[in-house]
Design a protein around this motif. Structure first.
Motif, PDB file in Angstrom:
ATOM      1  N   LYS A 153      41.951  40.552  34.968  1.00  0.00           N
ATOM      2  CA  LYS A 153      41.274  41.847  34.805  1.00  0.00           C
ATOM      3  C   LYS A 153      41.204  42.586  36.139  1.00  0.00           C
ATOM      4  N   TYR A 192      30.405  39.991  37.559  1.00  0.00           N
ATOM      5  CA  TYR A 192      31.183  39.246  38.557  1.00  0.00           C
ATOM      6  C   TYR A 192      31.537  40.085  39.780  1.00  0.00           C
ATOM      7  N   SER A 195      39.515  36.575  34.270  1.00  0.00           N
ATOM      8  CA  SER A 195      38.803  37.576  35.081  1.00  0.00           C
ATOM      9  C   SER A 195      39.674  38.052  36.239  1.00  0.00           C
ATOM     10  N   ILE A 226      33.345  43.121  33.502  1.00  0.00           N
ATOM     11  CA  ILE A 226      33.251  42.216  34.669  1.00  0.00           C
ATOM     12  C   ILE A 226      32.131  42.666  35.641  1.00  0.00           C
ATOM     13  N   LEU A 256      36.463  33.161  40.235  1.00  0.00           N
ATOM     14  CA  LEU A 256      36.625  33.745  38.900  1.00  0.00           C
ATOM     15  C   LEU A 256      37.605  32.933  38.060  1.00  0.00           C
TER      16      LEU A 256
END
Lengths: 246, 524
Positions: A138, A123, A135, A120, A131
């Motif tokens: 995560k 991001y 994500s 990630i 997101l």
């Protein structure tokens, strides 16, 4: 450790004498159909809910007596993740690290590792609100692992994860267990439980109906799914139910 | 050891509060993309806080100006009064701000994120108090504004610093109290209806108090502002600014002593303020409080939207209905109160205009009349809410009379909270006759409330809308007449007659109220 836990919501008994133990170095799968009491058990372990009977100990601490200490020692991923969506993942990790009292070095060392593993990096400066669900999951996982806890309580942690990240996470859990962490994992995906759990605790209607190693629990049946269908008593009716739907 | 732990708690609370404030700002700016509750929360918190910021800043500026505008001999008194006013103001407003903010933060998922994290209760309290105080920006500016005002009027640095410090201490006290109440509300999952109603009434009382206080302060300050501006304009005689100012004809008249225009402007401001206060009260404060404290429908209606709607839509609609069929006006209290109550409130304003020999006293009469009407409206509103949400059915096993008396006690307490400070001020200023009249507003208000409540309880059925219609207007007009007439007679020099009339009306209303409330039927 849960010892004879009882929890009632009005007239409904959510837990009716649940007892089990997760030793250091073990991954234990807490399985069961919807409403069987998995989330309630986890909430009691974290001190969010008070049991009506019995007690729980997490790393030797009773969550009723000292819930903050339990949360200090545990990494928890809830089933429905909630994040401050106005922050970027980077800011959110910094925030969690600050609340958990991590040093700058600890934080930087760990966050780089996790961010790279779960892919990630790109991001990190995007607002969490933008997101995808995976994500966000995560971000929730990393924030639960950031302080490298010795106890992990994970409620459907692989929800929404892509195949690669799910695989990495499963391997990571095994590795943490080998290093002495105790992991309690709740999931509806039986294949995952079969692959990564050392032991299974199967709940049904607030009671432990089966408990033991994966092979013991399966006891000749083809899969954990078969076990679940058997103990919930709908394996025989399954075909009729599907035919009625079609 | 202990102090370092406290410091760590404050630091952690500060970290959490900044994130929560950022989240709230973010939610407010996301408009349609947010979850419903988030949007409502943000709107509620920030529109409410926007309103509070504007109100607070205006009031604190008025208070800072107060000692500056009075003669030198009285400035110490003026300074003390303005500092006391400022402290009370920040305590009250930060109380509301923290109460509302903390309660919402607890109920709209802001704290869910913190659940898995090791956050102590004390750290969370610090975070909530800081977060909600941060959204009340005016308090940050309140200290310097008052300090500058104090320095300008007193030319004393020590007093200036004193006013600065007291304001912030007041803000902290208010925030702590607000948090305490919010914890009581937020911490109880199942709040009983009567408890909820009592809280709603408390919140309403405080909000109406803001409106009335603002009204009173603006009316008191307005002549001083005009005088100060006029003196300033005169001092500029011969300058370009002076020429420009004098080029505008109405301002010319106002600033150079054209008393007719000045008084007309004053009257217009008073009328507008009266109408605005009522509209805000009827459509803003009440709805806002009802929504904020009613978990059955967590719609956070900020004061601006309903207020705007009432001005743009409801008032013309009511007037159209009124012109078409006059009976329709009385059919629903929403129409009648919207249209008629501001008109009823013009009575004391006009009396004020004619009795300008003692203008300050008449402002007081206005204030007390509004208090009486507000007390009635609070009784009505709480009964209406209970009827609408079926809470009254919960009381059916109990006693209707007991319920009516309980409501009466709450309404009376509201009236006492408003009226007693005014009476005390009058006693201290040795105006005993005016003080006696003002105290008579308490039994008058109590009696009128009792009549209203008993009428409502008698005709109340949980499945029917409450029939309150024209009686509401009549009940509102009676206490208005009570305070306006007695003060009008008093201001014309007939002190004894004013007192006698005030008390005669008050006692009559109290007896009537007592008889009515005692006639409330019990449920078999």
């Amino acid at each position: 450790m849960c010892m004879n836990l009882v929890k009632r919501y009005g007239d409904v008994t959510a837990l009716d004498g649940v007892s089990f133990k997760v030793d250091a170095g073990e991954v234990v799968g807490l399985l069961g159909p919807n409403g069987s009491g998995k989330s309630t058990t986890m909430k009691i372990l974290l001190g969010f809910v008070r049991p009506d009977g019995g007690y729980a100990l997490v790393d030797g601490v009773n969550p009723v007596e000292d819930p903050v200490e339990v949360r200090r020692r545990v990494g928890y991923v809830p089933e429905n993740i909630v994040l401050y969506e106005s922050l970027t993942p980077k800011e959110y990790f910094e925030f969690v690290a600050r609340v958990r009292g991590l040093t700058r070095e600890e934080y930087e060392d760990r966050v780089v590792k996790f961010v790279k593993a779960f892919e990630i990096e790109e991001y990190m400066d995007v607002l969490i609100t933008a997101l995808s669900k995976g994500s966000k999951q995560k971000v929730a996982l990393i924030s639960a692992l950031l302080h490298e806890p010795d106890v992990l309580i994970l409620d459907e942690p692989l929800m929404g994860l892509d195949a690669t990240s799910a695989r990495i996470f499963k391997e990571y859990l095994r590795m943490r267990a080998l290093r002495g962490a105790a992991v309690l994992l709740s999931t509806h995906i039986m294949e995952i439980a079969e692959k990564i759990c050392d032991r299974i605790v199967l709940l049904h209607r607030g009671r432990v109906v089966v408990s033991g190693s994966v092979e013991e629990v399966k006891s000749g049946l083809e899969s954990l799914e078969e076990v679940l269908l058997k103990v919930t008593g709908i394996s025989g009716e399954l075909r009729e139910v599907v035919e009625a739907l079609s | 050891m202990r102090s370092s732990r406290l410091l760590a708690s404050v630091r952690k609370g500060w970290t959490i509060s900044l994130v929560m404030v950022r989240e709230a700002i973010f939610r407010s700016s996301r408009e349609r993309q947010v979850f419903r509750t988030g949007k409502q929360l943000a709107r509620g918190v920030f529109m409410y806080n926007g309103f509070m910021n504007v109100m607070g800043f205006l009031l604190i500026s008025a208070l800072a100006m107060y000692p500056f505008s009075i003669p030198v001999a009285d400035r110490i008194y003026g300074f003390q009064l303005s500092t006391l006013g400022a402290v009370l103001l920040v305590i009250t407003m930060n109380f509301m701000n923290t109460f509302y903010g903390s309660w919402l933060l607890q109920n709209f998922g802001y704290l869910d994120v913190l659940k898995p994290l090791p956050v102590e209760d004390g750290e969370l309290q610090v975070a909530l108090i800081i977060a909600t105080s941060l959204t009340s920006l005016w308090i940050i500016f309140a200290g310097p504004v008052l300090a500058i005002g104090a320095y300008a009027s007193m030319n004393d640095v020590v007093l200036s610093v004193y006013s600065l410090v007291t304001v912030y201490v007041g803000a902290l006290i208010g925030a702590a109290l607000g948090y305490l109440v919010a914890s009581m509300v937020g911490g109880r999952r199942y709040v009983t209806p009567s408890y909820r109603t009592a809280l709603m009434q408390l919140a309403q009382t405080l909000l109406v108090l803001f409106t009335l206080t603002a009204y009173y302060i603006v009316l008191s300050i307005f002549p001083l502002v005009i005088r100060t501006v006029r003196e300033f304009a005169v001092s500029l005689r011969g300058s370009i600014l002076h020429t420009l100012l004098y080029a505008i004809y109405p301002i010319n008249i106002a600033f150079t002593g054209g008393d007719t225009l000045l008084e007309t402007v004053q009257l217009a401001v008073q009328l507008l303020w009266l109408m605005g206060s009522w509209l805000f009260y009827r459509y803003g404060a009440l709805r806002f409080c009802r929504s904020a404290l009613n978990p059955k429908h967590r719609m956070i209606m900020h004061p601006v939207k309903p207020l705007t709607r009432s001005v743009i839509y409801r008032v013309p609609a009511s007037m159209a209905v009124a012109f078409k069929d006059l009976k329709m006006v009385f059919r629903d209290a929403r129409y009648s109160s919207t249209l008629l109550l501001p008109l009823v409130m013009l009575i004391p304003a006009f009396i004020n205009w004619y009795g300008r020999a003692r203008a300050q006293l008449m402002i007081l009469a206005n204030y007390l009349a509004m208090v009486e009407v507000s007390t009635l409206a609070l009784s009505l509103q709480s009964m209406q809410v209970e009827g609408r949400y079926g809470w009254l059915s919960l009381y059916h096993l109990g006693s209707r009379r007991k319920l009516a008396k309980g409501k009466l006690v709450l309404s009376t307490l509201t009236a006492v909270a408003y009226i007693l400070p005014v009476s005390l001020i009058l006693i201290f200023s040795m105006d005993i006759a005016a003080a006696l009249i003002s105290v008579s507003c308490i039994p008058a208000s109590m009696g009128a409330s009792a009549i209203l409540i008993s009428t409502l309880v008698k005709g109340l059925k949980p499945d029917q809308p409450i029939a309150y219609r024209g009686g509401y207007i009549a009940m509102a007009a009676i206490p208005m007449l009570h305070s306006s007439l007695s003060f009008a007679i008093y201001s014309s020099g007939q002190a004894l007659l004013g007192i006698l009339l005030g008390w005669a009306l008050a006692i009559a209303l109290a007896i009537l109220g007592w008889v009515c409330i005692d006639k409330v039927p019990e449920i078999p």
